[in-house]
Design an enzyme around this catalytic site. Structure first.
Site, short mmCIF file in Angstrom:
data_model
loop_
_atom_site.label_atom_id
_atom_site.label_comp_id
_atom_site.label_asym_id
_atom_site.label_seq_id
_atom_site.Cartn_x
_atom_site.Cartn_y
_atom_site.Cartn_z
N ARG A 1 -10.14 -11.52 2.74
CA ARG A 1 -11.09 -12.55 2.27
C ARG A 1 -10.44 -13.94 2.29
O ARG A 1 -11.15 -14.94 2.38
CB ARG A 1 -11.59 -12.17 0.88
CG ARG A 1 -10.53 -12.16 -0.21
CD ARG A 1 -10.95 -11.37 -1.43
NE ARG A 1 -11.00 -9.94 -1.14
CZ ARG A 1 -11.36 -9.02 -2.03
NH1 ARG A 1 -11.70 -9.38 -3.27
NH2 ARG A 1 -11.38 -7.75 -1.72
N LYS B 1 0.84 -1.19 0.00
CA LYS B 1 0.00 0.00 0.00
C LYS B 1 0.88 1.25 0.00
O LYS B 1 2.00 1.23 0.54
CB LYS B 1 -0.86 0.05 1.26
CG LYS B 1 -1.93 -1.01 1.39
CD LYS B 1 -2.65 -0.86 2.72
CE LYS B 1 -3.71 -1.90 2.94
NZ LYS B 1 -4.90 -1.70 2.10
#
Length: 465
Positions: free
Chosen positions: A316, A242
């Site tokens: 996820r 990120k």
């Protein structure tokens, strides 16, 4: 943590100052009935009865004063109408002059929440105690405020002090008073049974090894309730790193786990007739020579092969293994919380958790419960037409959709693959953070969707407050 039980007490006519609640409709009539000195003081404080306004009213003696506060609807005070008073009034005891405290007790308590572990308070204030005649409601209000504070505390903690082992300790601390059982699968022991949790967390320092934390409680004869939380204690994005601006708040990426744990605490506090199974997939998505890579193919606990389209779509993955484990015991209901996608925040902003469900009636009940307790959620569709976005040329599924469309929906569709088809399931993509302060709701970690789900469970299992 603040002891909220000391701040909301039964009214036995002990000395206390009065709080008068007014709304804009009743202000003029009330003001006209006041003596001239009171009218002058109210005018000097520019009090007009608008929500959030307050004024100090003089009494007969120098230390004899009371409070008047503006609310949106004085006939039905909401949960936050007393929060500003709890933040600003001098220490002491107070009671409402008219009506019952009702839902407003929650804001009185959470308005006095402080996260002060890392700072010295140069001007500490004493407690503001609210007296109430609604004695039967005190215990549950305190329990809910304590659960909200637990979420805030866990999310506000820096990642160095809230890694996977600290999250495990937090689960054990919640379990202990209720005699709940905690079991943990850690580190390399995950590789066979929970390979996606292992892959996400394996690059972290050994002291921060990934783990699946499970808590069980309640009568096995009762309906089984599975609560699943995403516990990514820090998310660098992995090798798809990120930018620094997006990494700044990634200590809060375990916010789903904080919600699930706080909800488990509420369930046990309320003695709901369920067999509770809490599962927290805890890991740090770190960067190292053994970090999982874009293009890798992971084998999940369920047996599906998952191509890694983006290592920053790691939440996820850990949830997939945890949901599979939850479904193996055939629960009556599965609920998961996760700080899963930025797409949900783009669509709904910071205040509204995105709700996904595989049962329309359950989703409607959930939305109604959120409205009832002023903890709203907003349903987004599990649109199967977007499942093609997760197709892989080399595996059963890709963890990241291409094109950037419908990110919250495709993430939910990914999770759906790991939930048994015949099991009712709710997924909340929550922000777990408040970017700016409101009365009773300070900037920082926040419980969003927690009270709504608890009300749903109260109603579903027959013990609504």
């Amino acid at each position: 943590m603040t002891n909220f039980a000391d701040l909301l007490k039964a009214d036995n006519q002990q000395p206390a100052r009065s709080i008068h609640l007014l709304d804009a409709r009743s202000h003029d009539a009330w003001l006209a009935a006041q003596p001239a000195p009171v009218r002058a003081v109210v005018a000097a404080q520019k009090f007009r009865g608008k929500a959030g306004e307050q004024a100090i009213l003089p009494g007969a003696g120098a230390d004899d004063w009371s409070v008047v506060a503006g609310v949106a609807n004085s006939d039905a005070p909401g949960p936050w109408c007393l929060a500003r008073l709890a933040e600003t009034l001098p220490e002491g005891s107070y009671r409402l002059a008219e009506g019952s405290v009702g839902a407003a007790g929650l804001g009185w308590l959470t308005g006095q929440y402080r996260f002060d572990r890392y700072r010295k308070d140069d001007a500490p204030t004493g407690p503001r105690i609210l007296l109430t005649g609604d004695v039967a409601r005190i215990e549950q209000t305190v329990q809910i405020a304590s659960a909200v504070a637990l979420v805030r505390d866990l999310v506000n903690m820096p990642a160095a002090d809230m890694g996977p082992p600290d999250l495990e300790a937090a689960v054990e601390a919640v379990a202990r008073p209720f005699g709940a059982t905690v079991s943990v699968t850690r580190g390399d022991a995950l590789e066979q049974g929970y390979p996606m949790i292992h892959a996400v967390g394996r690059a972290a320092d050994k002291g921060f090894a990934p783990r699946l934390i499970e808590l069980t409680w309640g009568d096995p004869a009762h309906p089984r309730l599975a609560l699943v939380g995403k516990g990514i204690c820090f998310d660098s994005g992995g090798l798809d790193i990120k930018p620094s601006s997006a990494m700044r708040l990634m200590k809060k990426d375990m916010g789903g786990a904080a919600h699930a744990l706080a909800l488990a605490q509420l369930v046990m506090d309320a003695r709901l007739p369920v067999r509770l199974h809490l599962l927290i997939a805890a890991a740090e998505n770190a960067i190292g020579g053994n970090a999982f890579r874009p293009g890798d193919i992971l084998r999940s606990r369920q047996g599906l092969s998952v191509e890694i389209g983006n290592t920053d779509a790691e939440g996820r993955l850990v949830l997939g293994d945890a949901l599979t484990r939850a479904g193996e015991d055939k629960p009556a209901l599965i609920i998961d919380f996760a700080t899963l996608t930025g797409a949900a925040r783009v669509a709904l902003g910071p205040d509204l958790p995105a709700l996904f469900a595989n049962d329309d009636d359950l989703a409607a009940d959930m939305a109604a419960a959120g409205s009832e307790v002023d903890d709203p959620v907003w349903r987004l569709p599990l649109w199967d037409g977007y499942a093609d976005m997760l197709k892989s040329d080399v595996a059963d599924i890709n963890n990241a959709g291409e094109g950037g469309f419908a990110g919250a929906i495709t993430a939910a569709l990914f999770l759906k693959r790991f939930v048994p088809d015949d099991t009712p399931w709710l997924h909340l993509d929550t922000f777990a953070w408040r970017p700016s302060s409101r009365p009773g709701r300070p900037k920082g970690g926040e419980a969003l969707g927690l009270r709504a789900v608890f009300r749903l469970l109260q109603q579903r299992y027959g013990r609504a407050g």
